[in-house]
Scaffold this motif. Structure first.
Motif, PDB file in Angstrom:
ATOM      1  N   VAL A  73       0.805  -1.226   0.000  1.00  0.00           N
ATOM      2  CA  VAL A  73       0.000   0.000   0.000  1.00  0.00           C
ATOM      3  C   VAL A  73       0.842   1.282   0.000  1.00  0.00           C
ATOM      4  CG1 VAL A  73      -1.982  -1.126   1.048  1.00  0.00           C
ATOM      5  CG2 VAL A  73      -0.329   0.056   2.506  1.00  0.00           C
ATOM      6  N   MET A  74       2.126   1.165   0.356  1.00  0.00           N
ATOM      7  CA  MET A  74       3.011   2.342   0.383  1.00  0.00           C
ATOM      8  C   MET A  74       4.352   1.998  -0.271  1.00  0.00           C
ATOM      9  SD  MET A  74       2.263   3.740   4.249  1.00  0.00           S
ATOM     10  CE  MET A  74       1.999   2.185   5.095  1.00  0.00           C
ATOM     11  N   PRO A  75       4.336   1.618  -1.542  1.00  0.00           N
ATOM     12  CA  PRO A  75       5.558   1.119  -2.175  1.00  0.00           C
ATOM     13  C   PRO A  75       6.684   2.153  -2.292  1.00  0.00           C
ATOM     14  CG  PRO A  75       3.838   1.454  -3.813  1.00  0.00           C
ATOM     15  CD  PRO A  75       3.213   1.658  -2.462  1.00  0.00           C
ATOM     16  N   SER A  76       6.353   3.423  -2.296  1.00  0.00           N
ATOM     17  CA  SER A  76       7.393   4.446  -2.462  1.00  0.00           C
ATOM     18  C   SER A  76       8.042   4.857  -1.139  1.00  0.00           C
ATOM     19  CB  SER A  76       6.809   5.689  -3.150  1.00  0.00           C
ATOM     20  OG  SER A  76       5.788   6.244  -2.347  1.00  0.00           O
ATOM     21  N   ARG A  77       7.527   4.387  -0.033  1.00  0.00           N
ATOM     22  CA  ARG A  77       8.063   4.771   1.279  1.00  0.00           C
ATOM     23  C   ARG A  77       9.085   3.772   1.789  1.00  0.00           C
ATOM     24  NH1 ARG A  77       2.966   6.900   4.757  1.00  0.00           N
ATOM     25  NH2 ARG A  77       2.141   8.297   3.190  1.00  0.00           N
ATOM     26  N   ASP A  78       9.921   4.250   2.677  1.00  0.00           N
ATOM     27  CA  ASP A  78      10.857   3.376   3.381  1.00  0.00           C
ATOM     28  C   ASP A  78      10.042   2.350   4.163  1.00  0.00           C
ATOM     29  OD1 ASP A  78      13.512   2.714   4.697  1.00  0.00           O
ATOM     30  OD2 ASP A  78      12.307   3.319   6.444  1.00  0.00           O
ATOM     31  N   GLY A  79      10.412   1.086   4.057  1.00  0.00           N
ATOM     32  CA  GLY A  79       9.647   0.008   4.684  1.00  0.00           C
ATOM     33  C   GLY A  79       9.515   0.147   6.180  1.00  0.00           C
ATOM     34  N   GLU A  85       4.283   3.529  10.698  1.00  0.00           N
ATOM     35  CA  GLU A  85       3.054   4.312  10.520  1.00  0.00           C
ATOM     36  C   GLU A  85       1.821   3.423  10.632  1.00  0.00           C
ATOM     37  OE1 GLU A  85       1.162   7.661   7.524  1.00  0.00           O
ATOM     38  OE2 GLU A  85       3.111   6.789   7.062  1.00  0.00           O
ATOM     39  N   LEU A  86       1.874   2.231  10.059  1.00  0.00           N
ATOM     40  CA  LEU A  86       0.746   1.301  10.198  1.00  0.00           C
ATOM     41  C   LEU A  86       0.514   0.939  11.665  1.00  0.00           C
ATOM     42  CD1 LEU A  86       1.206  -1.145   7.174  1.00  0.00           C
ATOM     43  CD2 LEU A  86      -0.637   0.510   7.530  1.00  0.00           C
ATOM     44  N   ARG A  87       1.600   0.699  12.398  1.00  0.00           N
ATOM     45  CA  ARG A  87       1.463   0.362  13.822  1.00  0.00           C
ATOM     46  C   ARG A  87       0.845   1.526  14.594  1.00  0.00           C
ATOM     47  NH1 ARG A  87       6.668  -1.364  16.468  1.00  0.00           N
ATOM     48  NH2 ARG A  87       5.239  -1.987  18.116  1.00  0.00           N
ATOM     49  N   ASP A  88       1.301   2.740  14.309  1.00  0.00           N
ATOM     50  CA  ASP A  88       0.759   3.917  15.008  1.00  0.00           C
ATOM     51  C   ASP A  88      -0.717   4.127  14.685  1.00  0.00           C
ATOM     52  OD1 ASP A  88       3.177   4.467  16.209  1.00  0.00           O
ATOM     53  OD2 ASP A  88       3.766   5.997  14.745  1.00  0.00           O
TER      54      ASP A  88
END
Length: 109
Positions: A73-79, A85-88
């Motif tokens: 869902v966020m391929p351009s972001r640092d893993g 961010e998903l955890r938060d």
């Protein structure tokens, strides 16, 4: 007695504005400019407004991990940042997710 072959045309004098006419035209131009800037300002200020409605979500599939979902869902972001961010967003204490679990996703994906 009619004149034959003579073309009589009246030439209109050039348009002249009086002092009052120039003031009216200037006032109308200022009004149009003010309205245009108000529309642009209103449109620009709405561009930063948050999107209304529920946040996007994803349902965890069998075998999914937070890392898989973040990469999808966020391929351009640092893993690492995407997983954090998903955890938060989902108030997750750990890194485990269960099939069928619904996760909230960031709006700007």
């Amino acid at each position: 007695m009619a004149m034959v072959g003579h073309d009589v045309r009246q030439v209109a004098p050039p348009l002249r504005l009086t002092r009052r006419g120039r003031a009216v035209v200037l006032g109308l131009l200022m009004l149009v400019a003010s309205l245009a800037s108000a529309v642009l300002f209103t449109t620009a200020s709405r561009a930063g407004d948050p999107v209304a409605g529920p946040p996007p979500t994803i349902t965890v599939r069998s075998g999914d991990t937070l890392w898989d979902i973040a990469a999808r869902v966020m391929p351009s972001r640092d893993g690492h940042r995407a997983v954090a961010e998903l955890r938060d967003l989902n108030d997750l204490d750990g890194y485990g997710v269960q099939p069928g679990q619904v996760l909230i996703l960031p709006r700007n994906g």
